[in-house]
Design a protein around this motif. Structure first.
Motif, PDB file in Angstrom:
ATOM      1  N   LYS A  31      48.977  29.524  26.413  1.00  0.00           N
ATOM      2  CA  LYS A  31      48.023  30.316  26.080  1.00  0.00           C
ATOM      3  C   LYS A  31      47.814  31.737  26.668  1.00  0.00           C
ATOM      4  CE  LYS A  31      43.994  28.124  25.111  1.00  0.00           C
ATOM      5  NZ  LYS A  31      42.880  27.229  25.422  1.00  0.00           N
ATOM      6  N   LYS A  32      47.967  31.632  27.852  1.00  0.00           N
ATOM      7  CA  LYS A  32      47.855  33.085  28.604  1.00  0.00           C
ATOM      8  C   LYS A  32      49.075  33.852  28.352  1.00  0.00           C
ATOM      9  CE  LYS A  32      48.114  34.583  33.512  1.00  0.00           C
ATOM     10  NZ  LYS A  32      49.311  35.757  33.223  1.00  0.00           N
ATOM     11  N   GLY A  37      49.257  39.117  24.629  1.00  0.00           N
ATOM     12  CA  GLY A  37      49.886  39.902  23.384  1.00  0.00           C
ATOM     13  C   GLY A  37      51.632  39.709  23.207  1.00  0.00           C
ATOM     14  N   LYS A  38      52.034  38.467  23.891  1.00  0.00           N
ATOM     15  CA  LYS A  38      53.475  38.160  24.053  1.00  0.00           C
ATOM     16  C   LYS A  38      53.629  37.428  22.799  1.00  0.00           C
ATOM     17  CE  LYS A  38      53.537  38.956  28.881  1.00  0.00           C
ATOM     18  NZ  LYS A  38      53.657  38.391  30.050  1.00  0.00           N
ATOM     19  N   LYS A  39      54.992  37.363  22.432  1.00  0.00           N
ATOM     20  CA  LYS A  39      55.379  36.603  21.316  1.00  0.00           C
ATOM     21  C   LYS A  39      56.104  35.247  21.894  1.00  0.00           C
ATOM     22  CE  LYS A  39      55.421  39.985  17.812  1.00  0.00           C
ATOM     23  NZ  LYS A  39      56.237  40.903  16.839  1.00  0.00           N
ATOM     24  N   MET A  40      56.124  34.158  20.967  1.00  0.00           N
ATOM     25  CA  MET A  40      56.657  33.039  21.598  1.00  0.00           C
ATOM     26  C   MET A  40      57.860  32.527  20.441  1.00  0.00           C
ATOM     27  SD  MET A  40      56.570  30.602  23.812  1.00  0.00           S
ATOM     28  CE  MET A  40      55.014  30.776  24.718  1.00  0.00           C
ATOM     29  N   MET A  41      58.722  31.950  21.139  1.00  0.00           N
ATOM     30  CA  MET A  41      59.901  31.187  20.438  1.00  0.00           C
ATOM     31  C   MET A  41      59.685  29.793  20.669  1.00  0.00           C
ATOM     32  SD  MET A  41      63.995  30.976  20.525  1.00  0.00           S
ATOM     33  CE  MET A  41      64.555  32.137  19.228  1.00  0.00           C
ATOM     34  N   ALA A 230      60.552  42.278  21.676  1.00  0.00           N
ATOM     35  CA  ALA A 230      60.222  41.760  23.085  1.00  0.00           C
ATOM     36  C   ALA A 230      59.218  43.114  23.755  1.00  0.00           C
ATOM     37  CB  ALA A 230      61.665  41.853  23.914  1.00  0.00           C
ATOM     38  N   GLY A 231      59.211  44.272  23.313  1.00  0.00           N
ATOM     39  CA  GLY A 231      58.520  45.354  23.917  1.00  0.00           C
ATOM     40  C   GLY A 231      58.982  45.308  25.644  1.00  0.00           C
ATOM     41  N   GLU A 232      58.056  45.469  26.644  1.00  0.00           N
ATOM     42  CA  GLU A 232      58.358  45.443  27.877  1.00  0.00           C
ATOM     43  C   GLU A 232      58.315  44.236  28.778  1.00  0.00           C
ATOM     44  OE1 GLU A 232      55.877  48.193  29.606  1.00  0.00           O
ATOM     45  OE2 GLU A 232      56.482  50.156  28.655  1.00  0.00           O
TER      46      GLU A 232
END
Length: 325
Positions: A31-32, A37-41, A230-232
């Motif tokens: 959840k964190k 704002g990060k993505k998940m596989m 992925a961004g930073e």
């Protein structure tokens, strides 16, 4: 206990130690990760689709709790098989007691067993075969090529299977994925029933092997997708089980670093695995997360979680927590 999130509240109250506590820590970390704002596989090994993980995974997809999936060819097709043939499935609770003769009897009846569940060959495999072949043949004759999941999306989106639906479509993760055109990576698709069927048409000369794109093209797609998304801070990696569904996609990061020699590519920024694999057996699937640091997959700072338990029990609970059920 909160009436608005009864499952999550129950987990927080009772899951305090050992694998139970690891489940809570990993779910909170998930959840964190998303909140930042990060993505998940999510990667799916084993027979999770036959285990009807779609009941919770489909909602994860609809609520944007997962942005890309890696799965075996079996999981790709078995969710759709369950969708169109559920009423014909047979559950065998006493599967441990079956004799070889009883197993042979199941075969003679076209019932292929996965632990306690038998998949009906005629209503599941052959029902899909008829329709997927038409898509393969059409692409083959036009000289077009698609990835395995793209053919499945075409079949679902065409509506040709709706006449067969035997479960609520909202419980199919493949329908949810197709509606969003969710990116999917299917390494080793050839090792699946549909892969075997496709190969049979190649043996007879009806289809060309190149009509269905393969694993190298999945890896090149994933390299581009990871770079663009992925961004930073990197992408999260939530691994259910082991095997190629997890081992294949996690390698995209060291490939970008070490083989393409690209600078600034972030490591996987969250890692959780639900597994019962034993590390001391030399198992890739059971390797503790720190081993992945030595391969350039995870960084020192990547949050790392291992839940040594049954994924059919753990994954729906974790999804329920993330969904605040």
């Amino acid at each position: 206990m909160s009436q608005n999130r009864p499952i999550s509240s129950f987990i927080e109250k009772h899951y305090l130690h050992f694998n139970a506590a690891a489940l809570v820590d990993a779910a909170k970390g998930y959840k964190k990760h998303l909140a930042e704002g990060k993505k998940m596989m999510i990667t799916l090994a084993g027979a999770m689709s036959t285990g009807e993980l779609g009941i919770s995974l489909a909602e994860m997809i609809r609520q944007d709790k997962v942005q890309i999936i890696s799965c075996t060819g079996a999981n790709l097709e078995e969710d759709i098989m369950n969708l169109v043939a559920h009423d014909y499935y047979k559950r065998i609770p006493n599967y441990r007691d079956l004799t070889p003769e009883q197993e042979w009897d199941l075969l003679s009846k076209g019932m292929n067993r996965v632990t306690d569940t038998c998949i009906p060959e005629e209503e599941a495999f052959r029902r899909l075969q008829k329709h997927i072949y038409e898509l393969w043949k059409d692409a083959n004759d036009k000289g077009e090529r698609y990835l395995p999941h793209e053919f499945m999306y075409k079949m679902l989106n065409s509506g040709v299977l709706k006449q067969y639906y035997q479960i609520d479509p909202k419980n199919s993760w493949m329908i949810a994925a197709a509606e969003k055109n969710l990116p999917i990576v299917v390494p080793g698709w050839e090792d699946s029933t549909m892969g075997n069927i496709f190969a049979s048409y190649c043996v007879t000369g009806e289809l060309k092997p190149t009509t269905v794109k393969g694993g190298i093209e999945y890896m090149t797609f994933l390299a581009d997708w990871y770079t663009q998304n992925a961004g930073e801070h990197g992408i999260g990696f939530f691994q259910i089980g082991g095997g190629i569904a997890g081992d294949f996609p996690i390698c995209v990061v060291p490939m970008l670093h070490q083989d393409l020699e690209r600078d600034g590519v972030p490591f996987w920024s969250y890692f959780c695995q639900i597994s019962d694999s034993t590390t001391s057996y030399g198992s890739y699937s059971g390797a503790v997360p720190n081993e992945k640091i030595t391969w350039g997959k995870l960084s020192i700072d990547t949050p790392k979680f291992i839940i040594e338990s049954d994924a059919t029990i753990v994954a729906p609970l974790m999804f329920a927590y993330v969904l605040e059920w």
